[in-house]
Design a protein around this motif. Structure first.
Motif, PDB file in Angstrom:
ATOM      1  N   THR A  56      17.528 -33.608 -12.840  1.00 24.11           N
ATOM      2  CA  THR A  56      17.224 -33.212 -11.471  1.00 24.11           C
ATOM      3  C   THR A  56      15.784 -33.577 -11.154  1.00 24.11           C
ATOM      4  OG1 THR A  56      18.784 -31.381 -11.618  1.00 24.11           O
ATOM      5  CG2 THR A  56      17.126 -31.267  -9.868  1.00 24.11           C
ATOM      6  N   THR A  58      12.793 -33.301  -8.462  1.00 27.41           N
ATOM      7  CA  THR A  58      12.376 -32.430  -7.376  1.00 27.41           C
ATOM      8  C   THR A  58      11.021 -32.877  -6.861  1.00 27.41           C
ATOM      9  OG1 THR A  58      13.499 -30.588  -8.461  1.00 27.41           O
ATOM     10  CG2 THR A  58      11.926 -30.025  -6.749  1.00 27.41           C
ATOM     11  N   GLU A  60       8.017 -31.382  -5.004  1.00 27.45           N
ATOM     12  CA  GLU A  60       7.490 -30.070  -4.641  1.00 27.45           C
ATOM     13  C   GLU A  60       6.332 -30.254  -3.670  1.00 27.45           C
ATOM     14  OE1 GLU A  60       5.064 -27.059  -7.222  1.00 27.45           O
ATOM     15  OE2 GLU A  60       7.205 -26.755  -7.598  1.00 27.45           O
TER      16      GLU A  60
END
Length: 128
Positions: A56, A58, A60
């Motif tokens: 995964t 991501t 941020e």
């Protein structure tokens, strides 16, 4: 039945005579250098198996610790100030671990990211 001269066995088969054991017969000096006896791995390993494992990714934007009481007071239209300035690179995390930094791009009406830098520690151990 062949009798081992280094082992004395009593009729109940529970006695081991350590006086007859000669440790000089063992070559214990080989154990001083474990790296020398460890098998060496090929410099080029086949990592194709790992290429299909999903992870995964991501992006941020920022974060902020706030007291739960303040968060419970927040409602529609509330603003929570985050810890990153406008224009700063965003954190790219893979399975929760920081991989590097990126900026947001739009490609074919979808968000994407352009990597600005990749941390050396993110790739340490890969292919070694």
């Amino acid at each position: 039945m062949i009798k081992d001269p280094t082992v004395s066995v009593s009729p109940d088969n529970t006695t081991f005579n350590t006086d007859e054991l000669n440790f000089d017969d063992f070559q214990l000096e080989d154990f001083d250098t474990p790296a020398a006896t460890a098998p060496t791995l090929s410099a080029e390993r086949d990592l194709s198996f790992f290429k299909n494992i999903p992870v995964t990714v991501t992006l941020e934007v920022a974060s902020k610790e706030v007291p739960l009481g303040d968060l419970m007071k927040a409602g529609e239209g509330s603003i929570i100030e985050l810890d990153k300035l406008n224009g700063e690179p965003l954190d790219v995390k893979v399975n929760g671990t920081l991989m590097g930094h990126a900026e947001v791009v739009v490609i074919n009406e979808k968000y994407g990211l352009r990597l600005i830098d990749v941390l050396d520690t993110a790739l340490s151990g890969v292919g070694k």
